[in-house]
Structure formats: structure tokens, C-alpha cells
Motif scaffolding. Sequence first.
Motif, PDB file in Angstrom:
ATOM      1  N   VAL A  70       0.870  -1.181   0.000  1.00 51.26           N
ATOM      2  CA  VAL A  70       0.000   0.000   0.000  1.00 51.26           C
ATOM      3  C   VAL A  70       0.904   1.228   0.000  1.00 51.26           C
ATOM      4  CG1 VAL A  70      -1.846   1.245   1.179  1.00 51.26           C
ATOM      5  CG2 VAL A  70      -1.784  -1.256   1.270  1.00 51.26           C
ATOM      6  N   ILE A  71       0.494   2.254  -0.751  1.00 50.11           N
ATOM      7  CA  ILE A  71       1.320   3.446  -0.916  1.00 50.11           C
ATOM      8  C   ILE A  71       0.745   4.611  -0.115  1.00 50.11           C
ATOM      9  CG2 ILE A  71       2.431   4.978  -2.571  1.00 50.11           C
ATOM     10  CD1 ILE A  71       3.089   1.997  -2.936  1.00 50.11           C
ATOM     11  N   LEU A  72       1.616   5.281   0.641  1.00 55.23           N
ATOM     12  CA  LEU A  72       1.231   6.453   1.423  1.00 55.23           C
ATOM     13  C   LEU A  72       1.459   7.730   0.610  1.00 55.23           C
ATOM     14  CD1 LEU A  72       2.794   5.491   4.864  1.00 55.23           C
ATOM     15  CD2 LEU A  72       0.350   5.632   4.339  1.00 55.23           C
ATOM     16  N   TYR A  73       0.433   8.570   0.527  1.00 59.91           N
ATOM     17  CA  TYR A  73       0.531   9.874  -0.122  1.00 59.91           C
ATOM     18  C   TYR A  73       0.476  10.945   0.964  1.00 59.91           C
ATOM     19  CZ  TYR A  73      -0.653   7.928  -4.802  1.00 59.91           C
ATOM     20  OH  TYR A  73      -0.678   7.240  -5.985  1.00 59.91           O
ATOM     21  N   PRO A  74       1.549  11.702   1.197  1.00 62.46           N
ATOM     22  CA  PRO A  74       1.495  12.788   2.182  1.00 62.46           C
ATOM     23  C   PRO A  74       0.454  13.835   1.779  1.00 62.46           C
ATOM     24  CG  PRO A  74       3.766  12.243   1.663  1.00 62.46           C
ATOM     25  CD  PRO A  74       2.908  11.520   0.657  1.00 62.46           C
ATOM     26  N   GLN A  75      -0.347  14.280   2.759  1.00 60.49           N
ATOM     27  CA  GLN A  75      -1.413  15.238   2.477  1.00 60.49           C
ATOM     28  C   GLN A  75      -1.346  16.501   3.330  1.00 60.49           C
ATOM     29  OE1 GLN A  75      -3.300  15.003  -0.043  1.00 60.49           O
ATOM     30  NE2 GLN A  75      -3.185  12.851  -0.619  1.00 60.49           N
ATOM     31  N   ALA A  76      -0.792  16.405   4.517  1.00 59.56           N
ATOM     32  CA  ALA A  76      -0.703  17.576   5.394  1.00 59.56           C
ATOM     33  C   ALA A  76       0.461  17.408   6.350  1.00 59.56           C
ATOM     34  CB  ALA A  76      -1.998  17.771   6.174  1.00 59.56           C
ATOM     35  N   ILE A  77       1.056  18.532   6.736  1.00 56.25           N
ATOM     36  CA  ILE A  77       2.206  18.537   7.639  1.00 56.25           C
ATOM     37  C   ILE A  77       1.853  19.333   8.892  1.00 56.25           C
ATOM     38  CG2 ILE A  77       4.557  19.428   7.961  1.00 56.25           C
ATOM     39  CD1 ILE A  77       5.067  18.816   5.009  1.00 56.25           C
ATOM     40  N   PHE A  78       2.236  18.791  10.037  1.00 61.28           N
ATOM     41  CA  PHE A  78       2.081  19.478  11.311  1.00 61.28           C
ATOM     42  C   PHE A  78       3.409  19.421  12.060  1.00 61.28           C
ATOM     43  CE2 PHE A  78      -2.125  18.172  10.092  1.00 61.28           C
ATOM     44  CZ  PHE A  78      -2.912  19.272  10.430  1.00 61.28           C
ATOM     45  N   ARG A  79       3.672  20.433  12.866  1.00 66.43           N
ATOM     46  CA  ARG A  79       4.875  20.417  13.696  1.00 66.43           C
ATOM     47  C   ARG A  79       4.776  19.277  14.710  1.00 66.43           C
ATOM     48  NH1 ARG A  79       3.431  25.725  13.120  1.00 66.43           N
ATOM     49  NH2 ARG A  79       2.242  25.679  15.067  1.00 66.43           N
ATOM     50  N   ASP A  80       5.891  18.612  14.965  1.00 65.64           N
ATOM     51  CA  ASP A  80       5.911  17.469  15.869  1.00 65.64           C
ATOM     52  C   ASP A  80       6.129  17.952  17.306  1.00 65.64           C
ATOM     53  OD1 ASP A  80       6.445  15.170  17.332  1.00 65.64           O
ATOM     54  OD2 ASP A  80       7.562  14.217  15.722  1.00 65.64           O
ATOM     55  N   PRO A  81       5.097  17.875  18.160  1.00 60.99           N
ATOM     56  CA  PRO A  81       5.257  18.370  19.537  1.00 60.99           C
ATOM     57  C   PRO A  81       6.051  17.421  20.426  1.00 60.99           C
ATOM     58  CG  PRO A  81       3.075  17.439  19.256  1.00 60.99           C
ATOM     59  CD  PRO A  81       3.749  17.369  17.904  1.00 60.99           C
ATOM     60  N   PHE A  82       6.325  16.211  19.947  1.00 58.72           N
ATOM     61  CA  PHE A  82       7.063  15.231  20.738  1.00 58.72           C
ATOM     62  C   PHE A  82       8.567  15.358  20.489  1.00 58.72           C
ATOM     63  CE2 PHE A  82       2.874  13.536  19.593  1.00 58.72           C
ATOM     64  CZ  PHE A  82       2.313  13.449  20.853  1.00 58.72           C
ATOM     65  N   ARG A  83       8.959  15.371  19.211  1.00 54.61           N
ATOM     66  CA  ARG A  83      10.377  15.500  18.869  1.00 54.61           C
ATOM     67  C   ARG A  83      10.792  16.959  18.754  1.00 54.61           C
ATOM     68  NH1 ARG A  83       9.009  11.014  14.933  1.00 54.61           N
ATOM     69  NH2 ARG A  83       9.886   9.102  15.831  1.00 54.61           N
ATOM     70  N   ARG A  84       9.851  17.818  18.451  1.00 51.60           N
ATOM     71  CA  ARG A  84      10.047  19.275  18.328  1.00 51.60           C
ATOM     72  C   ARG A  84      11.125  19.610  17.303  1.00 51.60           C
ATOM     73  NH1 ARG A  84       9.537  19.928  24.778  1.00 51.60           N
ATOM     74  NH2 ARG A  84      10.702  18.015  24.539  1.00 51.60           N
ATOM     75  N   GLY A  85      11.726  20.783  17.417  1.00 48.54           N
ATOM     76  CA  GLY A  85      12.679  21.214  16.401  1.00 48.54           C
ATOM     77  C   GLY A  85      11.994  21.329  15.045  1.00 48.54           C
ATOM     78  N   ASN A  86      12.666  20.911  13.992  1.00 49.17           N
ATOM     79  CA  ASN A  86      12.098  20.945  12.645  1.00 49.17           C
ATOM     80  C   ASN A  86      11.373  19.657  12.276  1.00 49.17           C
ATOM     81  OD1 ASN A  86      13.051  23.555  11.974  1.00 49.17           O
ATOM     82  ND2 ASN A  86      15.087  22.737  11.555  1.00 49.17           N
ATOM     83  N   VAL A  90       3.295  13.856   9.517  1.00 49.28           N
ATOM     84  CA  VAL A  90       2.801  13.885   8.140  1.00 49.28           C
ATOM     85  C   VAL A  90       1.524  13.044   8.063  1.00 49.28           C
ATOM     86  CG1 VAL A  90       3.351  13.441   5.731  1.00 49.28           C
ATOM     87  CG2 VAL A  90       5.182  14.052   7.337  1.00 49.28           C
ATOM     88  N   ILE A  91       0.399  13.706   7.843  1.00 52.24           N
ATOM     89  CA  ILE A  91      -0.871  13.010   7.708  1.00 52.24           C
ATOM     90  C   ILE A  91      -0.987  12.495   6.278  1.00 52.24           C
ATOM     91  CG2 ILE A  91      -3.363  13.143   8.018  1.00 52.24           C
ATOM     92  CD1 ILE A  91      -1.725  13.650  10.559  1.00 52.24           C
ATOM     93  N   CYS A  92      -1.237  11.201   6.133  1.00 52.51           N
ATOM     94  CA  CYS A  92      -1.229  10.557   4.817  1.00 52.51           C
ATOM     95  C   CYS A  92      -2.547   9.853   4.549  1.00 52.51           C
ATOM     96  CB  CYS A  92      -0.114   9.510   4.747  1.00 52.51           C
ATOM     97  SG  CYS A  92       1.541  10.136   5.109  1.00 52.51           S
ATOM     98  N   ASP A  93      -2.833   9.612   3.261  1.00 48.13           N
ATOM     99  CA  ASP A  93      -3.846   8.644   2.903  1.00 48.13           C
ATOM    100  C   ASP A  93      -3.224   7.577   2.032  1.00 48.13           C
ATOM    101  OD1 ASP A  93      -3.689  10.235   0.661  1.00 48.13           O
ATOM    102  OD2 ASP A  93      -5.779  10.837   0.666  1.00 48.13           O
ATOM    103  N   ALA A  94      -3.991   6.518   1.781  1.00 47.26           N
ATOM    104  CA  ALA A  94      -3.393   5.296   1.255  1.00 47.26           C
ATOM    105  C   ALA A  94      -4.012   4.875  -0.078  1.00 47.26           C
ATOM    106  CB  ALA A  94      -3.549   4.172   2.283  1.00 47.26           C
ATOM    107  N   TYR A  95      -3.151   4.397  -0.982  1.00 44.07           N
ATOM    108  CA  TYR A  95      -3.536   4.006  -2.331  1.00 44.07           C
ATOM    109  C   TYR A  95      -2.899   2.668  -2.690  1.00 44.07           C
ATOM    110  CZ  TYR A  95      -5.165   8.808  -3.105  1.00 44.07           C
ATOM    111  OH  TYR A  95      -5.846  10.011  -3.028  1.00 44.07           O
ATOM    112  N   THR A  96      -3.476   2.013  -3.673  1.00 42.02           N
ATOM    113  CA  THR A  96      -2.845   0.836  -4.245  1.00 42.02           C
ATOM    114  C   THR A  96      -1.645   1.281  -5.083  1.00 42.02           C
ATOM    115  OG1 THR A  96      -4.098   0.877  -6.317  1.00 42.02           O
ATOM    116  CG2 THR A  96      -5.114  -0.254  -4.429  1.00 42.02           C
ATOM    117  N   PRO A  97      -0.736   0.363  -5.430  1.00 41.42           N
ATOM    118  CA  PRO A  97       0.379   0.738  -6.314  1.00 41.42           C
ATOM    119  C   PRO A  97      -0.087   1.278  -7.664  1.00 41.42           C
ATOM    120  CG  PRO A  97       0.866  -1.327  -5.217  1.00 41.42           C
ATOM    121  CD  PRO A  97      -0.563  -0.999  -4.891  1.00 41.42           C
TER     122      PRO A  97
END
Length: 210
Positions: A70-86, A90-97
Motif C-alpha cells: 500500500v502506498i502512502l501519499y502525504p497530504q498535510a504537515i504538522f509540527r511534531d510536539p514530541f520531537r520538536r525542532g524541525n 505527516v498526515i497521509c492517505d493510502a492508495y494501491t500501487p
Amino acid sequence: MSLLSDLVNLNLSDSTEKVIAEYIWIGGSGMDMRSKARTVSGPVSDPSKLPKWNYDGSSTKQAPGEDSEVILYPQAIFRDPFRRGNNILVICDAYTPAGEPIPTNKRCAAAKIFIHPDVFAEEPWYGIEQEYTLLQKDVKWPLGWPLGGYPGPQGPYYCGVGVDKAFGRDIVDAHYKACLYAGVNISGINGEVMPGQVKKCRVSSSFYLR
């Protein structure tokens, strides 16, 4: 602080341009979250600049064992509050090959509606309420309830304050701040009618649908 704590809080930005991107998607039940991390060469703010990725869908009940990719397509980016920094989530949805959305990919159908010219010309708003109950550590019993027993009658807990009414407030506030740090547009929080029950309200303008 322990060495582990030092490493957990290590700021990568002090020594490298590399960024950890945590790819997140919804599993086959429609209720479970899945994620995997990859290293990217530098800060990213546009999901289209991130590579697609794959995973074994037979392990998430999203593909048969004989054809499990299954292939992940990135759709939205949010800052990571756990690792922080840069680092980013990455919120993704999923597709067939072959590029077809898998059956649990509900975002794809919604996106088609949101990009329709008649809809795109509008400014859609909708509210999502998330409610959850905190459980006591090591036992499956709500926080603020006597172990094996029940709390007092409903009434004091809704929007309540004080240690005998607002249970787990430190956890709730940490969650609230982490969401705001990440860029999730939460409009507010409140304690609900049951001890240990919390409601968060998120107001969003089309979120990551368009």
C-alpha cells in the motif's frame, strides 16, 4: 536527568539539517492509527515535496497477503510536539500501487467534493468534537472513580474545577498545548459530565481536504 531523557529531548537542529518525518495514517478498522518514521534531508513545509512511501497492508487489514503493498501519499504537515525542532508529523492517505484509493481511504472522496468549483468558492467550516475518558494506570477504570466503585451523581464535574472535580487536568492541558503547537486548530476544551471524561472542540476550515 537520565541519559535516556537527554536523548529523548535531544534537539537535532543543533547538529544536523536532517528532519524526522512521522508518516501517519488510519488502519484497516477505521479506528486505529498507524505510523512509521523516515529521515528527510531538511525542513519541509509542503507535503508535495515529501516522497510517497509504502507499507505492508496485510498487517493492517488493508490488503491481502499475496498483494500487500500500500502506498502512502502525504497530504498535510504538522509540527511534531514530541520531537520538536524541525521534525514533523505527516498526515497521509493510502492508495494501491496502481494509484487507486484503498477502501478505507475516505479522504479521497471528500476531497473531490471540496475541490468542486461550487464548493471551492465557499469557505466551508465545520466542527469536530473529540471526547475521551482517562483511565487509571494499570487498571481499566476511569480516572477519578473509586477503584471498583462509582463516583457521585452527575453535576459537579461538567466544566468543573478543583482536584475533586477536574481529574487528570495536567494530562488534558498537555494534550491541548501539544495540538496547538502542532498547528491543529482546537477552539477549546472542557470537562464533561463524568469524572475523567474530557471534550475537545476543533474548528477547522477544510482541514487537509483541499
